[in-house]
Design a protein around this motif. Structure first.
Motif, short mmCIF file in Angstrom:
data_model
loop_
_atom_site.label_atom_id
_atom_site.label_comp_id
_atom_site.label_asym_id
_atom_site.label_seq_id
_atom_site.Cartn_x
_atom_site.Cartn_y
_atom_site.Cartn_z
N ALA A 178 0.88 -0.99 0.02
CA ALA A 178 0.16 -0.13 0.22
C ALA A 178 0.75 1.10 0.18
N ARG A 206 -0.17 4.45 0.44
CA ARG A 206 -0.97 5.00 1.09
C ARG A 206 -2.13 4.53 2.01
N ASP A 207 -2.66 5.12 3.03
CA ASP A 207 -3.68 4.65 3.68
C ASP A 207 -4.90 4.70 2.75
N SER A 208 -5.61 3.62 2.80
CA SER A 208 -6.76 3.39 1.72
C SER A 208 -7.80 2.43 2.15
N GLU A 209 -8.95 2.54 1.52
CA GLU A 209 -9.88 1.26 1.81
C GLU A 209 -9.86 0.37 0.53
N HIS A 249 -9.70 -1.31 6.11
CA HIS A 249 -8.56 -0.11 6.07
C HIS A 249 -7.52 -0.90 5.85
N GLN A 305 -3.07 0.27 5.68
CA GLN A 305 -2.36 1.44 6.20
C GLN A 305 -1.23 1.57 5.24
N GLU A 306 -0.51 2.67 5.05
CA GLU A 306 0.47 2.78 4.12
C GLU A 306 1.77 1.83 4.64
N ASP A 335 1.65 -1.27 4.47
CA ASP A 335 1.30 -2.82 4.38
C ASP A 335 1.44 -3.61 3.12
N THR A 340 -3.51 -8.70 4.46
CA THR A 340 -2.77 -7.54 4.78
C THR A 340 -1.92 -7.78 6.05
#
Length: 551
Positions: A455, A457-460, A465, A467-468, A470, A482
């Motif tokens: 990831a 960036r933080d996202s859905e 959810h 986290q950046e 992951d 994840t």
């Protein structure tokens, strides 16, 4: 030089504005990538303005108040598309700013232009900068500033046009979608044409735009003539249907309730009303819900629902067809040929080794265009060409290219690199096209595909959810696992993909991976797969550190 604007002068200004946009419809359409790349802004603005022109042509020697009223009403009722509705709002504000004047000088016109921008901003639920709204605001402010020095409406309009041109050039850098396409905003360009047409009428130069306005150049060495619509993925169209309607105000229900409801089912919401009607524009997947809510206010007077995905596909096909005159062909020397889409030098070379004649660079986040695939088909020296998109978002572009090709083209529904590899491995030169297609599609269906990425960036994703940083394991494109522990995520993927029969496993490592880590990943799969044959290859692919197939 006109010093005052009366009803007849304003009528001519609107008629010439309509003419100005009508002459440049295709130029405006060619810039239209925001908010949706469907290429119809010019058409919508022109049809909206023509509705006002038709109404004004029925008036003889109107007062200024009457001309303002008719223009505002006709634009509102005839507004088409997001750009058309915003255009109607701009002129509604102009009418509001000039309503008490029997004739208008530069100061009155400037106030109207500024009020027009303010009215449009208030009605748009989520105003975006780098659009017609931005340019109208800057033009209005420049007009007000100029009116402090001169009362001449032509000079005031000239100041507004000068500021609008400069603001238009900046829209590319203000909006990431426009920056991606390398173009200015279509609606803003249309508004500049409107202002120029109005000034031409005011100065008496009604000669079908004697002073042509060039499409601004972002890089002086590279003129920007139009956007490449094929560079925009259909997945970027969040809502399929452009929904517009007018409903009567027969019930005392507050239109603000409608303004609050529509963003819950879509975006690009514009709601504007007068004493008799409510005009609505919204992009949504559920137009029936918008229409049902509107019926709470009164009868529906007009309804228009257009499929923007289909409009985008048509625009892409038109682009590809327009480029056919420049196409190069390779004469057939064999019966069968292959075109594959792939990213990463190792993966691309693998497809070449398996027999692909041409490999088109692309994949997730960098989809090739229809024209790219068509060019590869044309340059494949075969009578029958199999196309392997290897990504669900590229299948449609492959099908569009096939429809434009003069060759027999078969587009296989490969959604992953592993599926594409297995399809090629199952091909037999001695079989007929139908048999090969059936065998390859069976091979595709038998492949279990997975991938590992991270990831940024933080996202859905899939309702979870992330986290950046992951690590993410995906099975058949769906999020499986994840976490911060890379090998734990890989173990989850191995257990999922190795359920059931496992005969062959291919592990392709790319961005962020190395040979030593790849051996460890192989060991994890070996522990889950029993006696399966495992091959590890360096693919060099971006985005995904590992691509895995299990047969």
């Amino acid at each position: 030089m006109a010093k005052m604007i009366d009803g007849e002068a304003y009528k001519e200004m609107i008629l010439q504005a309509a003419e100005a946009v009508a002459e440049r419809v295709e130029e405006v359409n060619a810039l239209n990538v925001f908010p949706v790349p469907d290429g119809d802004t010019g058409t919508n603005m022109s049809m909206t303005l023509n509705n006002a022109a038709d109404a004004l042509n029925k008036l003889e020697n109107p007062t200024l108040g009457r001309a303002l009223e008719v223009t505002s009403s006709a634009l509102l009722r005839g507004a088409r598309g997001n750009s058309g509705v915003i255009t109607s709002l701009l002129f509604r504000g102009i009418a509001k700013g000039m309503k008490d004047a029997r004739t208008a000088d530069g100061a009155t016109l400037a106030e109207g232009l500024r009020e027009g921008s303010a009215t449009a901003y208030k009605a748009v639920m989520k105003p975006a900068e780098g659009t017609i709204l931005t340019v109208s605001r800057i033009a209005g402010d420049a007009a007000v500033k100029a009116a402090k020095k001169t009362r001449d409406p032509e000079a005031v309009l000239g100041a507004a046009i000068k500021a609008a041109k400069k603001a238009l050039e900046e829209t590319t850098n203000q909006n990431p979608v426009l920056k991606k396409a390398g173009v200015v905003d279509a609606g803003a360009y249309g508004y500049l044409l409107i202002l120029q047409g109005m000034q031409d009428a005011l100065s008496g130069t009604i000669t079908r735009l004697a002073r042509k306005i060039p499409v601004p150049v972002i890089n002086p060495a590279m003129p920007v003539e139009s956007a490449d619509f094929s560079a925009f993925d259909e997945e970027e169209i969040n809502f399929d249907y452009c929904t517009e309607f007018i409903c009567a105000r027969e019930n005392p229900k507050d239109p603000d309730d409608l303004r609050q409801f529509l963003p819950t089912i879509g975006d690009c919401v514009v709601v504007v009303e007068d004493d008799e009607i409510i005009k609505v524009h919204v992009h949504t997947n559920e137009p029936h819900l918008a229409l049902g809510e509107a019926l709470k206010y009164g009868q529906l007077i007009t309804v228009k629902v257009e499929n923007m995905v289909q409009q985008h596909r048509q625009k892409v096909a038109e682009e590809a067809e327009a480029g056919m005159g420049k196409r190069e062909y390779a004469a057939p020397v064999t019966r069968y040929g292959f075109v594959s889409v792939a990213a990463g030098e190792g993966v691309m070379n693998l497809f070449r080794e398996l027999g692909a004649d041409n490999v088109v660079g692309g994949g997730q986040t960098m989809n090739p265009s229809t024209e790219d695939i068509l060019r590869a088909i044309d340059l494949t020296p075969a009578e029958i060409v199999f196309v392997l998109p290897n990504n669900k978002n590229i299948i449609m572009a492959g099908q569009q290219a096939a429809a434009l090709s003069d060759k027999q083209v078969v587009v296989l529904p490969t959604k992953t690199i592993p599926q594409g590899i297995c399809a090629m491995l199952s091909f037999d030169h001695d079989l007929e096209p139908e048999e090969n297609q059936q065998n390859m599609e069976s091979a595709i269906a038998a492949v279990r595909s997975g991938s590992v990425t991270y990831a940024a960036r933080d996202s859905e994703f899939d309702g979870r959810h992330i986290q950046e940083g992951d690590h993410m394991a995906l099975s058949e494109g769906k999020l499986l696992s994840t976490g911060k522990d890379f090998f734990a995520v890989v173990d989850d993927l191995a257990r999922e993909l190795c359920r059931g029969e496992c005969n062959f496993i291919t592990i392709i490592y790319g961005e962020g991976a190395d040979e030593e880590q790849a051996r460890q990943v192989r060991d994890i799969f070996a522990a889950c797969a029993g006696d399966a044959e495992i091959n590890v290859l360096c693919g060099g692919q971006p985005v995904y550190s590992y691509l895995v197939s299990v047969e």
